[in-house]
Design a protein around this motif. Structure first.
Motif, mmCIF file in Angstrom:
data_model
loop_
_atom_site.group_PDB
_atom_site.id
_atom_site.type_symbol
_atom_site.label_atom_id
_atom_site.label_comp_id
_atom_site.label_asym_id
_atom_site.label_seq_id
_atom_site.Cartn_x
_atom_site.Cartn_y
_atom_site.Cartn_z
ATOM 1 N N HIS A 199 5.645 19.017 6.058
ATOM 2 C CA HIS A 199 4.389 18.950 6.811
ATOM 3 C C HIS A 199 3.828 17.539 6.911
ATOM 4 C CE1 HIS A 199 2.680 19.069 2.756
ATOM 5 N NE2 HIS A 199 1.587 18.565 3.287
ATOM 6 N N THR A 200 4.443 16.577 6.196
ATOM 7 C CA THR A 200 3.912 15.216 6.231
ATOM 8 C C THR A 200 4.685 14.356 7.229
ATOM 9 O OG1 THR A 200 5.371 14.421 4.479
ATOM 10 C CG2 THR A 200 3.259 15.334 3.794
ATOM 11 N N GLY A 201 3.956 13.474 7.894
ATOM 12 C CA GLY A 201 4.591 12.562 8.837
ATOM 13 C C GLY A 201 5.035 11.303 8.123
ATOM 14 N N GLY A 202 5.864 10.498 8.782
ATOM 15 C CA GLY A 202 6.339 9.257 8.172
ATOM 16 C C GLY A 202 6.107 8.071 9.093
ATOM 17 N N THR A 203 5.729 6.953 8.462
ATOM 18 C CA THR A 203 5.412 5.754 9.230
ATOM 19 C C THR A 203 6.587 5.286 10.087
ATOM 20 O OG1 THR A 203 3.801 5.092 7.596
ATOM 21 C CG2 THR A 203 4.681 3.348 8.972
ATOM 22 N N ASN A 204 7.815 5.393 9.564
ATOM 23 C CA ASN A 204 8.969 4.904 10.333
ATOM 24 C C ASN A 204 9.116 5.640 11.659
ATOM 25 O OD1 ASN A 204 9.343 3.463 8.054
ATOM 26 N ND2 ASN A 204 11.304 4.364 7.474
ATOM 27 N N ILE A 216 2.728 23.103 11.871
ATOM 28 C CA ILE A 216 2.751 23.456 13.300
ATOM 29 C C ILE A 216 3.187 22.235 14.130
ATOM 30 C CG2 ILE A 216 1.335 24.192 15.261
ATOM 31 C CD1 ILE A 216 -0.357 25.805 13.112
ATOM 32 N N ALA A 217 2.662 21.060 13.789
ATOM 33 C CA ALA A 217 3.075 19.831 14.497
ATOM 34 C C ALA A 217 4.575 19.600 14.318
ATOM 35 C CB ALA A 217 2.279 18.633 13.998
ATOM 36 N N MET A 218 5.062 19.871 13.106
ATOM 37 C CA MET A 218 6.497 19.718 12.841
ATOM 38 C C MET A 218 7.291 20.680 13.734
ATOM 39 S SD MET A 218 8.451 20.707 9.340
ATOM 40 C CE MET A 218 8.772 22.406 9.768
ATOM 41 N N GLN A 219 6.804 21.922 13.850
ATOM 42 C CA GLN A 219 7.531 22.905 14.656
ATOM 43 C C GLN A 219 7.500 22.572 16.154
ATOM 44 O OE1 GLN A 219 5.569 26.228 12.901
ATOM 45 N NE2 GLN A 219 7.257 26.634 11.484
ATOM 46 N N LEU A 220 6.472 21.857 16.568
ATOM 47 C CA LEU A 220 6.450 21.380 17.961
ATOM 48 C C LEU A 220 7.513 20.306 18.173
ATOM 49 C CD1 LEU A 220 2.593 21.040 18.529
ATOM 50 C CD2 LEU A 220 4.114 22.551 19.823
ATOM 51 N N GLY A 221 7.981 19.700 17.064
ATOM 52 C CA GLY A 221 9.029 18.672 17.148
ATOM 53 C C GLY A 221 8.590 17.314 16.638
ATOM 54 N N LYS A 224 0.872 -1.167 0.000
ATOM 55 C CA LYS A 224 0.000 0.000 0.000
ATOM 56 C C LYS A 224 0.908 1.214 0.000
ATOM 57 C CE LYS A 224 -0.947 2.468 3.320
ATOM 58 N NZ LYS A 224 -0.844 3.870 3.812
ATOM 59 N N HIS A 225 0.538 2.240 -0.745
ATOM 60 C CA HIS A 225 1.338 3.459 -0.712
ATOM 61 C C HIS A 225 0.431 4.677 -0.637
ATOM 62 C CE1 HIS A 225 4.684 6.166 -1.443
ATOM 63 N NE2 HIS A 225 3.886 6.821 -2.261
ATOM 64 N N SER A 226 0.782 5.580 0.261
ATOM 65 C CA SER A 226 0.035 6.836 0.346
ATOM 66 C C SER A 226 0.919 7.942 -0.203
ATOM 67 C CB SER A 226 -0.320 7.103 1.808
ATOM 68 O OG SER A 226 -0.382 8.483 2.039
ATOM 69 N N THR A 227 0.316 8.890 -0.917
ATOM 70 C CA THR A 227 1.139 9.975 -1.447
ATOM 71 C C THR A 227 1.502 10.985 -0.351
ATOM 72 O OG1 THR A 227 -0.828 11.177 -2.200
ATOM 73 C CG2 THR A 227 0.265 9.762 -3.808
ATOM 74 N N GLY A 228 1.065 10.739 0.863
ATOM 75 C CA GLY A 228 1.559 11.538 1.990
ATOM 76 C C GLY A 228 0.541 12.528 2.497
ATOM 77 N N GLY A 229 0.413 12.578 3.814
ATOM 78 C CA GLY A 229 -0.578 13.485 4.374
ATOM 79 C C GLY A 229 -0.253 13.856 5.798
ATOM 80 N N VAL A 230 -1.230 14.415 6.482
ATOM 81 C CA VAL A 230 -1.056 14.891 7.846
ATOM 82 C C VAL A 230 -1.891 14.005 8.769
ATOM 83 C CG1 VAL A 230 -1.362 16.855 9.397
ATOM 84 C CG2 VAL A 230 -0.719 17.238 6.996
ATOM 85 N N GLY A 231 -1.234 13.433 9.778
ATOM 86 C CA GLY A 231 -1.953 12.565 10.725
ATOM 87 C C GLY A 231 -2.385 11.259 10.084
#
Ligand code: URA
Ligand code: CA
Length: 432
Positions: free
Chosen positions: A116-121, A357-362, A81-88
């Motif tokens: 702005h996108t998170g990663g599964t790893n 914003i989530a990225m800037q929180l760390g 499965k592959h997602s093109t990437g998103g938030v949350g």
């Protein structure tokens, strides 16, 4: 063959031959053709586009620019499965054990977050002890014995894509559908799956901001996969607001656990069941999508899917007791609510802004070398279409500081409250 002839041919709208594309990829990867000529060719592709045949040829050339993974030692039909990437976007953490609980072998390669996108790893690594880097042999062995393994992209997979992507990034040629489609598909196909389910996101938080572009990209990727002989299908799903409630690594692991218990957010649950049904049918474990969905709901209800998550975590060195005791996952020292300034309906939660914003929180990376804080992030309490009263909490910020005025200010700017609003449709289209 001369690269300048290939550039001119594409500049003038011609169709490149299989040999011309192979020549360009081979000689760019080995350093014979310089960046400036490839930049010109990329710009010509950007303006002239590519036919489906050219896209398939480009993908094939990129696949064979480096190593490929041979999954033939794994029994059964391997579905990726592959997602093109998103938030949350917590889907992989739910889907991998869920689909594996129905005996579809899951050999998943996944990536890290950027921008702005998170990663599964990063999400899996927020589980204490979890190792995402496995040797190829351990990876294959784990899928054969446990039914599921998740590994970081490793080795010399698609080096042509690495070079091209870096060049596109600085030459204004990222946003080209044939280039994105071949980039994504070359990596998926090199990773060895027999069948591929694509989750193409559309909306503010996605690469493709419009349904029309998302559909073109999805169609191109489906064509490439099927052309190369791997069964491929795509769904187009909404990424105008973050998926689920949680954004941030440990927070999303908790959300995935809830979802595997049947207590997850409605949108995440629906997306997982939609993608999972396709994977189970492609994997040959159900004849119809309805039958697949019923089976998936059964393994959620009887706890088998949750059990499979424990098996996956344990097999990769992680502490599987977090599944029953999620409070053992990292917790941020400050948890601060953002209160609604007015009553009404939530009309917008702009996904890419909230992701930044989530990225800037760390919770994410601004550059490849940034270190991610597993505990921090945002948990929404309201989603688009929900009613909210003045003074009610819109969300909770999980942070390692209580100096959050600037963050709060930007969150207010990312959320719109209006007199009326309704929830966006989640699944926009299915392309087979
Ligand atoms: N993701 C990729 O892997 N490649 C692109 O070109 C765009 C997004
Ligand atoms: Ca989420």
């Amino acid at each position: 063959m001369r690269i300048v002839d290939i550039i001119e041919k594409k500049r003038d709208g011609g169709e490149l031959s299989t040999d011309e594309i192979a020549f360009f990829i081979t000689n760019y990867t080995n350093g014979t053709i310089p960046d400036y000529q490839v930049s010109a060719l990329l710009m010509a592709i950007y303006f002239q586009g590519m036919t489906s045949k050219e896209c398939a040829d480009l993908t094939t050339a990129m696949i064979y620019s480096g190593d490929t993974v041979d999954l033939s030692a794994i029994k059964g039909i391997k579905v990726d499965k592959h997602s093109t990437g998103g938030v949350g976007d917590t889907t992989t953490i739910v889907l991998a054990p869920l689909v594996a609980a129905l005996d579809v072998p899951v050999a998943k390669m996944s990536g890290r977050g950027l921008g702005h996108t998170g990663g599964t790893n990063d999400k899996f690594e927020s589980i204490p002890g979890f190792k995402i880097e496995l040797s190829k042999d351990d990876f294959i062995n784990q899928v054969n014995t446990q039914g599921v393994a998740v590994i970081g992209q490793s080795g010399n997979l698609t080096p042509a894509d690495k070079k091209l992507y870096a060049l596109r990034d600085v030459t204004g040629t990222v946003n080209s559908i044939p280039l994105i489609a071949s980039s994504i598909m070359s990596k998926k196909l090199a990773a060895g799956a027999d069948a591929i389910v694509l989750d193409v996101k559309t909306g503010d938080g996605a690469f493709m901001k419009s349904d029309e572009d998302a559909e073109k990209l999805a169609q191109e990727m489906v064509n490439i996969g099927n052309n190369i002989g791997r069964h491929t299908m795509a769904i187009i799903s909404d990424m105008s607001q973050p998926l689920g409630y949680a954004i941030g690594n440990a927070l999303e692991v908790k959300e995935a656990i809830d979802t595997l218990k049947g207590q997850g957010p409605a949108d995440l649950t629906e997306l997982v069941l939609t993608l999972g049904s396709q994977m189970v049918v492609l994997g040959g474990k159900a004849a119809t999508l309805d039958e697949a969905r019923t089976k998936l709901q059964e393994v959620i209800a009887n706890g088998k899917a949750l059990e499979k998550l424990k098996v996956l975590i344990k097999a990769q060195g992680g502490d599987s007791s977090v599944v029953d005791e999620p409070e053992k996952l990292a917790n941020a020292p400050y948890q601060i609510e953002l209160l609604a300034k007015q009553s009404g309906y939530v009309a917008k939660i702009i996904a890419d802004k909230v992701g930044i914003i989530a990225m800037q929180l760390g919770a994410g990376r601004g550059t490849k070398d940034d270190i991610v804080d597993p505990a921090v992030g945002i948990v929404l309490h309201k989603k688009v279409g929900d009613k909210v009263m003045q003074g009610e909490a819109l969300l909770t910020i999980h942070a390692n500081t209580n100096q959050l005025d600037a963050i709060k200010q930007r969150l207010y700017q990312s959320i719109e409250i209006a007199a009326t609003a309704k929830a966006p449709k989640l699944i926009h289209k299915v392309i087979t």
